[in-house]
Design an enzyme around this catalytic site. Structure first.
Site, PDB file in Angstrom:
ATOM      1  N   TYR A  61       0.827  -1.215   0.000  1.00 35.47           N
ATOM      2  CA  TYR A  61       0.000   0.000   0.000  1.00 35.47           C
ATOM      3  C   TYR A  61       0.860   1.263   0.000  1.00 35.47           C
ATOM      4  O   TYR A  61       0.360   2.351  -0.263  1.00 35.47           O
ATOM      5  CB  TYR A  61      -0.921   0.039   1.230  1.00 35.47           C
ATOM      6  CG  TYR A  61      -1.909  -1.091   1.359  1.00 35.47           C
ATOM      7  CD1 TYR A  61      -2.105  -2.034   0.332  1.00 35.47           C
ATOM      8  CD2 TYR A  61      -2.662  -1.242   2.516  1.00 35.47           C
ATOM      9  CE1 TYR A  61      -3.006  -3.072   0.475  1.00 35.47           C
ATOM     10  CE2 TYR A  61      -3.570  -2.277   2.661  1.00 35.47           C
ATOM     11  CZ  TYR A  61      -3.732  -3.194   1.644  1.00 35.47           C
ATOM     12  OH  TYR A  61      -4.635  -4.216   1.807  1.00 35.47           O
ATOM     13  N   HIS A 116       0.328 -11.724   2.505  1.00 33.61           N
ATOM     14  CA  HIS A 116      -0.700 -11.045   1.712  1.00 33.61           C
ATOM     15  C   HIS A 116      -1.420 -11.975   0.734  1.00 33.61           C
ATOM     16  O   HIS A 116      -2.612 -11.817   0.463  1.00 33.61           O
ATOM     17  CB  HIS A 116      -0.077  -9.863   0.961  1.00 33.61           C
ATOM     18  CG  HIS A 116      -1.036  -8.755   0.680  1.00 33.61           C
ATOM     19  ND1 HIS A 116      -0.662  -7.427   0.624  1.00 33.61           N
ATOM     20  CD2 HIS A 116      -2.369  -8.745   0.442  1.00 33.61           C
ATOM     21  CE1 HIS A 116      -1.724  -6.681   0.365  1.00 33.61           C
ATOM     22  NE2 HIS A 116      -2.768  -7.466   0.250  1.00 33.61           N
TER      23      HIS A 116
END
Length: 285
Positions: free
Chosen positions: A51, A109
Protein backbone atom coordinates in the site's frame (compact mmCIF):
# COMPACT_ATOMS: atom_id res chain seq x y z
CA UNK A 1 -20.77 -5.05 21.25
CA UNK A 2 -19.41 -1.57 20.51
CA UNK A 3 -16.45 0.04 18.76
CA UNK A 4 -14.19 -0.87 21.69
CA UNK A 5 -15.03 -4.59 21.58
CA UNK A 6 -12.08 -6.90 20.94
CA UNK A 7 -11.67 -10.59 20.13
CA UNK A 8 -8.93 -12.72 21.67
CA UNK A 9 -6.71 -14.36 19.05
CA UNK A 10 -4.90 -17.73 19.29
CA UNK A 11 -1.72 -15.72 20.02
CA UNK A 12 -3.32 -14.51 23.27
CA UNK A 13 -3.47 -10.90 22.06
CA UNK A 14 -6.67 -8.99 21.33
CA UNK A 15 -7.90 -7.45 18.07
CA UNK A 16 -10.53 -4.67 17.74
CA UNK A 17 -13.67 -5.92 15.95
CA UNK A 18 -13.77 -2.98 13.53
CA UNK A 19 -10.78 -2.10 11.38
CA UNK A 20 -9.98 0.84 9.11
CA UNK A 21 -8.50 -0.20 5.76
CA UNK A 22 -5.98 1.97 3.91
CA UNK A 23 -5.76 0.07 0.62
CA UNK A 24 -5.19 2.57 -2.24
CA UNK A 25 -4.97 5.43 0.25
CA UNK A 26 -2.16 7.61 -1.06
CA UNK A 27 0.66 8.43 1.35
CA UNK A 28 -0.03 12.17 1.18
CA UNK A 29 -3.50 11.83 2.73
CA UNK A 30 -3.06 8.67 4.82
CA UNK A 31 -2.04 10.47 8.00
CA UNK A 32 -5.06 12.78 7.87
CA UNK A 33 -7.64 10.04 7.29
CA UNK A 34 -6.13 7.71 9.89
CA UNK A 35 -6.21 10.53 12.46
CA UNK A 36 -9.86 11.13 11.54
CA UNK A 37 -10.57 7.43 12.03
CA UNK A 38 -8.92 7.60 15.47
CA UNK A 39 -11.07 10.63 16.38
CA UNK A 40 -14.14 8.54 15.55
CA UNK A 41 -13.21 5.61 17.74
CA UNK A 42 -11.32 3.28 15.38
CA UNK A 43 -8.29 1.64 16.99
CA UNK A 44 -7.37 -0.83 14.25
CA UNK A 45 -5.47 0.13 11.07
CA UNK A 46 -5.03 -2.39 8.25
CA UNK A 47 -2.04 -1.52 6.06
CA UNK A 48 0.43 -3.52 3.94
CA UNK A 49 3.86 -3.13 2.37
CA UNK A 50 2.32 -2.85 -1.10
CA UNK A 51 0.00 0.00 0.00
CA UNK A 52 3.07 2.26 0.42
CA UNK A 53 1.51 4.07 3.36
CA UNK A 54 2.90 2.34 6.46
CA UNK A 55 4.92 5.43 7.43
CA UNK A 56 2.05 7.98 7.44
CA UNK A 57 -0.11 5.46 9.30
CA UNK A 58 2.59 5.17 11.97
CA UNK A 59 2.95 8.98 12.05
CA UNK A 60 -0.79 9.18 12.75
CA UNK A 61 -0.43 6.67 15.60
CA UNK A 62 2.26 8.85 17.18
CA UNK A 63 0.39 12.13 16.64
CA UNK A 64 -2.95 10.77 17.88
CA UNK A 65 -1.93 10.87 21.53
CA UNK A 66 -3.54 7.45 21.94
CA UNK A 67 -1.36 5.01 23.92
CA UNK A 68 0.41 2.63 21.54
CA UNK A 69 -0.99 -0.33 23.46
CA UNK A 70 -4.53 0.72 22.47
CA UNK A 71 -3.83 0.86 18.72
CA UNK A 72 -3.73 -2.27 16.56
CA UNK A 73 -1.55 -1.99 13.43
CA UNK A 74 -1.36 -4.58 10.64
CA UNK A 75 1.06 -4.95 7.75
CA UNK A 76 1.54 -7.70 5.18
CA UNK A 77 4.32 -9.48 3.29
CA UNK A 78 4.09 -8.42 -0.39
CA UNK A 79 3.40 -11.15 -2.97
CA UNK A 80 6.77 -10.32 -4.57
CA UNK A 81 8.64 -10.77 -1.26
CA UNK A 82 7.74 -14.41 -0.65
CA UNK A 83 10.45 -16.70 0.72
CA UNK A 84 12.55 -16.63 3.88
CA UNK A 85 15.17 -13.98 3.03
CA UNK A 86 12.79 -11.68 1.13
CA UNK A 87 10.29 -11.79 3.99
CA UNK A 88 12.98 -10.94 6.55
CA UNK A 89 13.86 -7.91 4.42
CA UNK A 90 10.18 -6.97 4.13
CA UNK A 91 9.74 -7.05 7.92
CA UNK A 92 12.87 -4.93 8.41
CA UNK A 93 11.59 -2.39 5.88
CA UNK A 94 8.30 -2.13 7.78
CA UNK A 95 10.17 -1.26 10.97
CA UNK A 96 12.46 1.21 9.21
CA UNK A 97 9.52 3.01 7.66
CA UNK A 98 7.19 3.00 10.64
CA UNK A 99 9.64 3.46 13.51
CA UNK A 100 7.32 1.29 15.61
CA UNK A 101 8.69 -0.88 18.42
CA UNK A 102 6.41 -3.73 17.43
CA UNK A 103 3.73 -4.57 14.86
CA UNK A 104 0.51 -6.10 16.15
CA UNK A 105 -0.24 -8.33 13.18
CA UNK A 106 1.75 -9.35 10.11
CA UNK A 107 -0.06 -11.29 7.40
CA UNK A 108 1.12 -13.16 4.32
CA UNK A 109 -0.70 -11.05 1.71
CA UNK A 110 -1.30 -13.88 -0.74
CA UNK A 111 -0.31 -17.51 -1.31
CA UNK A 112 1.55 -16.74 -4.56
CA UNK A 113 5.07 -18.10 -5.00
CA UNK A 114 4.78 -21.83 -4.38
CA UNK A 115 4.97 -24.08 -1.31
CA UNK A 116 8.66 -23.57 -0.54
CA UNK A 117 8.30 -19.77 -0.62
CA UNK A 118 5.14 -19.87 1.51
CA UNK A 119 6.87 -22.01 4.14
CA UNK A 120 9.99 -19.82 4.13
CA UNK A 121 7.84 -16.72 4.59
CA UNK A 122 6.05 -18.30 7.55
CA UNK A 123 9.37 -19.28 9.16
CA UNK A 124 10.64 -15.69 8.88
CA UNK A 125 7.42 -14.42 10.49
CA UNK A 126 7.69 -16.95 13.33
CA UNK A 127 11.27 -15.85 14.02
CA UNK A 128 10.20 -12.18 14.09
CA UNK A 129 7.40 -13.09 16.49
CA UNK A 130 9.83 -14.95 18.77
CA UNK A 131 12.10 -11.88 18.72
CA UNK A 132 9.20 -9.74 19.96
CA UNK A 133 8.92 -7.68 16.79
CA UNK A 134 5.52 -9.03 15.73
CA UNK A 135 2.78 -10.02 18.18
CA UNK A 136 0.44 -12.09 16.01
CA UNK A 137 0.67 -13.85 12.65
CA UNK A 138 -1.79 -14.70 9.93
CA UNK A 139 -2.57 -15.12 6.27
CA UNK A 140 -4.64 -13.42 3.61
CA UNK A 141 -6.27 -14.84 0.48
CA UNK A 142 -5.37 -18.45 1.35
CA UNK A 143 -7.59 -21.23 0.05
CA UNK A 144 -8.40 -24.22 2.28
CA UNK A 145 -5.65 -26.20 0.53
CA UNK A 146 -3.14 -23.46 1.43
CA UNK A 147 -4.40 -23.41 5.03
CA UNK A 148 -4.02 -27.19 5.33
CA UNK A 149 -0.52 -26.96 3.88
CA UNK A 150 0.46 -24.29 6.42
CA UNK A 151 -1.08 -26.21 9.31
CA UNK A 152 1.01 -29.26 8.34
CA UNK A 153 4.16 -27.09 8.13
CA UNK A 154 3.48 -25.65 11.60
CA UNK A 155 3.08 -29.17 13.00
CA UNK A 156 6.38 -30.13 11.36
CA UNK A 157 8.14 -27.17 12.99
CA UNK A 158 6.69 -28.18 16.36
CA UNK A 159 7.89 -31.77 15.93
CA UNK A 160 11.37 -30.44 15.19
CA UNK A 161 11.62 -27.57 17.69
CA UNK A 162 8.99 -28.25 20.35
CA UNK A 163 5.35 -27.43 21.03
CA UNK A 164 4.36 -23.85 20.25
CA UNK A 165 7.54 -23.25 18.23
CA UNK A 166 5.81 -23.30 14.84
CA UNK A 167 3.79 -20.13 15.37
CA UNK A 168 0.01 -20.00 15.23
CA UNK A 169 -2.44 -18.73 12.63
CA UNK A 170 -4.24 -16.02 14.58
CA UNK A 171 -6.00 -14.22 11.73
CA UNK A 172 -7.16 -14.90 8.18
CA UNK A 173 -8.23 -12.08 5.89
CA UNK A 174 -10.43 -12.50 2.81
CA UNK A 175 -12.91 -10.66 0.64
CA UNK A 176 -16.18 -11.47 2.40
CA UNK A 177 -19.72 -10.14 1.94
CA UNK A 178 -23.18 -11.57 1.18
CA UNK A 179 -22.17 -12.24 -2.44
CA UNK A 180 -18.98 -14.07 -1.42
CA UNK A 181 -19.47 -15.91 1.88
CA UNK A 182 -16.69 -18.54 1.52
CA UNK A 183 -18.30 -21.10 3.88
CA UNK A 184 -15.46 -23.64 3.50
CA UNK A 185 -12.76 -21.15 4.53
CA UNK A 186 -14.86 -19.60 7.30
CA UNK A 187 -15.68 -22.98 8.87
CA UNK A 188 -11.98 -24.00 8.72
CA UNK A 189 -11.11 -20.87 10.70
CA UNK A 190 -13.98 -21.11 13.18
CA UNK A 191 -13.05 -24.72 14.04
CA UNK A 192 -9.57 -23.52 15.01
CA UNK A 193 -10.45 -20.20 16.65
CA UNK A 194 -8.80 -18.20 13.85
CA UNK A 195 -10.20 -14.65 13.67
CA UNK A 196 -11.72 -13.92 10.25
CA UNK A 197 -11.25 -10.44 8.77
CA UNK A 198 -13.39 -9.17 5.89
CA UNK A 199 -11.93 -6.85 3.26
CA UNK A 200 -14.17 -5.25 0.64
CA UNK A 201 -17.08 -5.64 3.12
CA UNK A 202 -18.92 -2.90 1.20
CA UNK A 203 -18.33 -4.62 -2.17
CA UNK A 204 -16.89 -1.28 -3.39
CA UNK A 205 -20.46 0.06 -3.46
CA UNK A 206 -21.30 -2.17 -6.43
CA UNK A 207 -24.29 -3.82 -4.69
CA UNK A 208 -25.82 -0.85 -2.88
CA UNK A 209 -28.77 -0.93 -5.29
CA UNK A 210 -29.70 -4.57 -4.52
CA UNK A 211 -33.35 -4.80 -3.49
CA UNK A 212 -32.67 -6.96 -0.40
CA UNK A 213 -30.09 -4.46 0.85
CA UNK A 214 -32.20 -1.38 0.11
CA UNK A 215 -35.14 -2.94 1.96
CA UNK A 216 -33.07 -3.51 5.11
CA UNK A 217 -31.49 -0.06 4.94
CA UNK A 218 -34.93 1.55 4.85
CA UNK A 219 -36.30 -0.71 7.61
CA UNK A 220 -33.45 0.17 9.98
CA UNK A 221 -32.98 3.79 8.95
CA UNK A 222 -29.39 3.06 7.97
CA UNK A 223 -27.30 3.27 4.79
CA UNK A 224 -26.55 0.18 2.67
CA UNK A 225 -22.91 0.44 3.84
CA UNK A 226 -23.95 0.35 7.50
CA UNK A 227 -26.19 -2.68 6.92
CA UNK A 228 -23.35 -4.56 5.19
CA UNK A 229 -20.94 -3.78 8.02
CA UNK A 230 -23.50 -4.87 10.58
CA UNK A 231 -23.97 -8.13 8.64
CA UNK A 232 -20.20 -8.68 8.77
CA UNK A 233 -20.02 -8.01 12.52
CA UNK A 234 -22.93 -10.34 13.24
CA UNK A 235 -21.27 -13.09 11.18
CA UNK A 236 -18.41 -12.81 13.68
CA UNK A 237 -16.05 -11.21 11.16
CA UNK A 238 -13.75 -8.21 11.66
CA UNK A 239 -14.78 -5.90 8.80
CA UNK A 240 -12.18 -3.53 7.30
CA UNK A 241 -14.13 -0.72 5.60
CA UNK A 242 -12.05 1.67 3.55
CA UNK A 243 -12.87 5.30 2.76
CA UNK A 244 -10.94 8.55 2.47
CA UNK A 245 -14.10 10.65 2.91
CA UNK A 246 -14.42 11.96 6.46
CA UNK A 247 -18.22 11.65 6.55
CA UNK A 248 -18.08 8.02 5.40
CA UNK A 249 -15.38 7.16 7.93
CA UNK A 250 -17.84 8.42 10.57
CA UNK A 251 -20.80 6.62 8.98
CA UNK A 252 -18.93 3.31 8.87
CA UNK A 253 -18.32 3.48 12.63
CA UNK A 254 -21.98 4.18 13.50
CA UNK A 255 -23.11 0.57 13.35
CA UNK A 256 -23.62 -0.35 16.99
CA UNK A 257 -27.09 1.12 17.59
CA UNK A 258 -29.08 -1.42 15.57
CA UNK A 259 -29.20 -5.16 15.01
CA UNK A 260 -30.17 -7.36 12.07
CA UNK A 261 -32.63 -10.15 12.86
CA UNK A 262 -31.99 -13.77 11.88
CA UNK A 263 -34.38 -13.26 8.95
CA UNK A 264 -32.55 -10.07 7.93
CA UNK A 265 -29.25 -11.94 7.93
CA UNK A 266 -30.65 -14.84 5.93
CA UNK A 267 -32.39 -12.55 3.44
CA UNK A 268 -29.15 -10.75 2.66
CA UNK A 269 -27.00 -13.83 2.05
CA UNK A 270 -26.69 -15.38 -1.39
CA UNK A 271 -25.08 -18.44 -2.94
CA UNK A 272 -23.16 -16.25 -5.37
CA UNK A 273 -19.41 -16.46 -5.73
CA UNK A 274 -18.79 -12.95 -6.96
CA UNK A 275 -15.43 -11.39 -5.99
CA UNK A 276 -15.10 -7.66 -6.64
CA UNK A 277 -11.32 -7.86 -6.09
CA UNK A 278 -8.54 -10.38 -6.84
CA UNK A 279 -9.02 -13.98 -5.70
CA UNK A 280 -5.73 -15.79 -5.03
CA UNK A 281 -7.55 -18.46 -2.97
CA UNK A 282 -7.97 -20.57 -6.10
CA UNK A 283 -4.27 -20.73 -7.06
CA UNK A 284 -2.78 -24.23 -7.11
CA UNK A 285 1.01 -23.62 -7.31
Amino acid sequence: MDIDTRYRMPSGHEIPVLGYGVYQTSADIAEDVVLHAFRNGYRHIDSARVYRNEQPCADAIRKSGIPRSEVFFTSKVPPRSMGYEATKASIESSFKQTGLDYIDLYLIHSPYGGKSARNGTWLALVEAQRAGKIRSLGVSNYGVHHLNELEAYIKGLETKHGEGKGGEISVGQWELHPWLTRPDIVSWCKERGVVVEAYCPLVRGQRFGEESLQKLAKAHGKTPAQVLLRWSLQKGFVPLPKSVTHSRIEENAAIYDFELSADDMKGLETDEYSPCSWDPTTTKD
